[in-house]
Design an enzyme around this catalytic site. Structure first.
Site, PDB file in Angstrom:
ATOM      1  N   GLU A  64     -19.105  19.365  12.101  1.00  0.00           N
ATOM      2  CA  GLU A  64     -18.322  18.600  13.091  1.00  0.00           C
ATOM      3  C   GLU A  64     -19.142  17.458  13.669  1.00  0.00           C
ATOM      4  OE1 GLU A  64     -15.341  19.043  12.896  1.00  0.00           O
ATOM      5  OE2 GLU A  64     -15.229  21.065  12.073  1.00  0.00           O
ATOM      6  N   ASP A 116     -19.727  18.155   5.243  1.00  0.00           N
ATOM      7  CA  ASP A 116     -20.255  19.397   4.661  1.00  0.00           C
ATOM      8  C   ASP A 116     -21.738  19.252   4.324  1.00  0.00           C
ATOM      9  OD1 ASP A 116     -17.932  20.851   4.799  1.00  0.00           O
ATOM     10  OD2 ASP A 116     -17.324  20.496   2.721  1.00  0.00           O
TER      11      ASP A 116
END
Ligand SMILES: [Zn+2]
Length: 676
Positions: A513, A577
């Site tokens: 995030e 990611d």
């Protein structure tokens, strides 16, 4: 600008079948592993190879994975809470009473079926009464408040160039299929879907009372209308560029693009007055929409409005034959899900959807220990420190851009667990026994709440998600990272797991995030949330070159049959990611140093670094039905789970080293990508 989630839950599904185990997984689950596979060749297989065998996809799900186990567990917990609140004789707070009445009405299948089409009739009459295009303004305004996005979508957003301003926007919409390309993609599978869709539209109209021939003929005309709208719609990949969906203009300019709607009247009908300008996200669409409305007969427009109306109503609020037909296309055919979910699961999700923070308050009180919040805060700070280090390590970046990146990082707001102030539901009426009415009132309440923000000062403490959500988010215009209470459960966070495992699980989620703030989209926003460039042109060019490496890497992965992953559509998520695991890895090393953890000490046969990577991979153990993979590859910004494991570890030389891989093996390529 939509927020970036950790993943997209399957079709609003919160969970699967009733009889599955809901026990949470441990930090490292050796049973999921296939140790006969070579970790250096296919790490996803090594870490998750037994998942499909142990957790076959339930009949009421299009896919199943580690995240869904946490969903299952959470859903069962929330269900227990809701069920208790349906007891009318017990003492409840006003919010608890609303929760109980909403859930209770939804569960009252008998009453819903007995009512038949009656609750829908006033809305159908409203459409039937239309005699000219002039009347569309009032009808579409009314529809928007009920979540019927006929022709276009409408709402409130932060102004991209001045994030303190809250403005109105209109955007493309009005399609019944998931994305514009569904109307144009060639090949047998795509053609079959279109044919099934037309049949489905006809069946729904017939069930609403049209004679079969007329319903079938209307369905064809609706398909023509929607295809024309799709033609002027922007594709999902182009929409990832925030500039492409930002066009501030005076209301009069929108009126020139699409004069068929009286836009000032439309805004006023929804309670929005005195607006001088708004964001017309896709001006070409509105011009095209005008042409579509001009060239389509009023009868066809009315059939389309009936279809959009009925399609907007969740199946559980509909009479049985309509619910079944709705599922037959949307579930069985579109995503390959053999069975409908049990009613209690749909009603639990419906109640959370309508009264999310009221349910959240009950959930947090019973489920979220303060100790979890303290651990999370420490970890988030570790990961932010790792990001700061990562920024200063970038030798290709000029000191000027590095300072700006650092300034943005310092301004990231951490939202953990639940909001400081709970939402006020006192003005929402929930009537026991009136399911359709409750759904509309809840939709209108939420839409009016959003629209009331237009022209008002921004509340930076507002939450975009509910505490009982098993997910995590980054929101560029708010520059905040959001971790709801429900994600702090095993195996994501487990007080009994090793630190290596916790950092591999929830640490990688936090890192993901945070990295969104610096991916190809997020990096276009400054720390205040403004769409404002803070890069030197040379640095931006180098950044784009590095992200191109990921576009190519993921674009080479085959998702299903001949369908490849779309490297551009998934770029932001892939960057998050890859950056996320690196940040979590470095944060774990700092944590281990602070606590004196011996990295070479083995547990369950794996040293700390190996545990870290295995825990990370086990975030994404999953199996998907092929139809569902097709849908997600075309619509979802996330790569399929197998590549969320393999695509990432192959860019981490630390992984290859930990598992004794040799350079050149698939999981340790010579030319790895590294953005963050
Ligand atoms: Zn994401």
């Amino acid at each position: 600008m939509a927020a970036h989630s950790q993943f997209v839950p399957a079709q609003g599904a919160q969970s699967g079948g009733a009889d599955r185990p809901v026990a949470l997984l441990p930090g490292l689950d050796k049973e999921l592993m296939d140790t006969s596979a070579n970790a250096c060749v296919n790490f996803a297989q090594y870490a998750c190879g037994n998942f499909a065998k142990l957790y076959p996809i339930p009949a009421d799900m299009p896919s199943y994975g580690s995240f869904y186990i946490i969903y299952d567990h959470t859903e069962a917990v929330v269900h227990g809470l809701l069920d208790k609140l349906t007891d009318k004789s017990a003492q409840h707070t006003p919010d608890e009473q609303k929760i109980g009445d909403y859930y209770g009405s939804c569960m009252d299948e008998k009453a819903i079926y007995a009512e038949g089409l009656k609750p829908l009739q006033p809305e159908l009459n409203r459409i039937a009464a239309i005699t000219s295009r002039k009347q569309l303004t009032d009808l579409l305004a009314h529809d928007q408040l009920l979540n019927v996005n006929a022709f276009f979508t409408y709402g409130e957003q932060q102004d991209s160039t001045d994030a303190t301003r809250q403005i109105a926007f209109v955007d493309q919409g009005g399609l019944g299929l998931p994305e514009r390309d569904y109307y144009f993609r060639t090949g047998a599978a795509a053609e079959k879907t279109r044919q099934q869709y037309v049949e489905h539209v006809g069946n729904m109209l017939h069930l609403l009372g049209e004679p079969a021939d007329q319903a079938a003929a209307d369905a064809k005309k609706i398909m023509t209308l929607e295809t024309a709208l799709a033609k002027v719609s922007m594709d999902v990949t182009s929409r990832r560029d925030p500039h492409s969906i930002y066009h501030m203009m005076p209301v009069a300019q929108l009126a020139a693009l699409a004069p068929v709607i009286n836009w000032t009247g439309f805004l006023s009908d929804t309670g929005v007055n005195g607006v001088a300008d708004l964001n017309v996200a896709t001006p070409d669409f509105f011009k095209g929409m005008q042409a579509v409305i001009d060239s389509t007969s009023l009868d066809t427009i009315k059939a389309y409005l009936r279809w959009q109306f009925i399609n907007s109503i969740p199946g559980y609020a509909l009479p049985k034959p309509l619910d079944e037909e709705d599922f037959n296309f949307g579930g069985r055919e579109l995503i390959g899900q053999p069975e409908q979910r049990p009613r209690w699961k749909r009603c639990t999700a419906a109640t959370e959807n309508a009264l999310g923070e009221a349910v959240g308050q009950v959930y947090v009180a019973s489920q979220f220990p303060e100790a979890s919040k303290e651990y999370a805060l420490q970890m988030v700070h570790d990961i932010e420190a790792a990001m700061s280090q990562e920024i200063s390590n970038q030798t290709w970046m000029s000191p000027e851009t590095q300072d700006k990146a650092e300034a943005k990082l310092k301004m990231v707001a951490d939202k953990i667990g639940y909001p400081d102030h709970w939402r006020d539901y006192s003005k929402l009426d929930v009537i026991r026994g009136d399911m359709a009415g409750n759904a509309w009132r809840a939709a209108e309440f939420e839409n009016r709440r959003e629209l009331a923000k237009i022209g008002k000062p921004l509340d930076r403490s507002e939450w975009i998600t509910t505490p009982e959500t098993v997910n995590a988010f980054y929101n560029p215009p708010m520059n905040d990272i959001n971790f709801p209470a429900a994600i702090f459960q095993a195996p994501m966070y487990d007080p009994n797991a090793t630190d290596a495992e916790n950092y591999g699980h929830i640490g990688a989620v936090v890192g993901h995030e945070l990295t969104h703030g610096f991916d190809d989209q997020g990096s276009q926003y400054d720390g205040y949330g403004n769409l404002k460039n803070w890069w030197t042109p040379e640095d931006r060019k180098k950044f784009d070159d590095m992200t191109d490496c990921e576009v190519k890497e993921y674009g080479n992965f085959t998702a299903v049959d001949d369908l490849k992953v779309n490297g551009r559509l998934t770029l932001g998520e892939n960057t998050a990611d890859n950056g996320g695991i690196r940040l979590a890895y470095n944060a774990f090393l700092a944590d281990a140093k602070r606590k004196g953890i011996d990295l070479t000490a083995k547990q369950d046969g794996y040293d700390a670094i190996q545990q870290f990577f295995l825990a990370f991979a086990q975030n994404w153990c999953s199996t998907e039905r092929p139809q569902y993979v097709r849908l997600t590859v075309q619509t979802d910004g996330h790569s399929p789970d197998v590549f969320r494991i393999n695509g990432v570890v192959q860019n981490m030389p630390e992984f290859g080293k930990a598992f004794g891989c040799t350079p050149g093996q698939p999981m340790m390529p010579v030319n790895a990508c590294h953005v963050w």
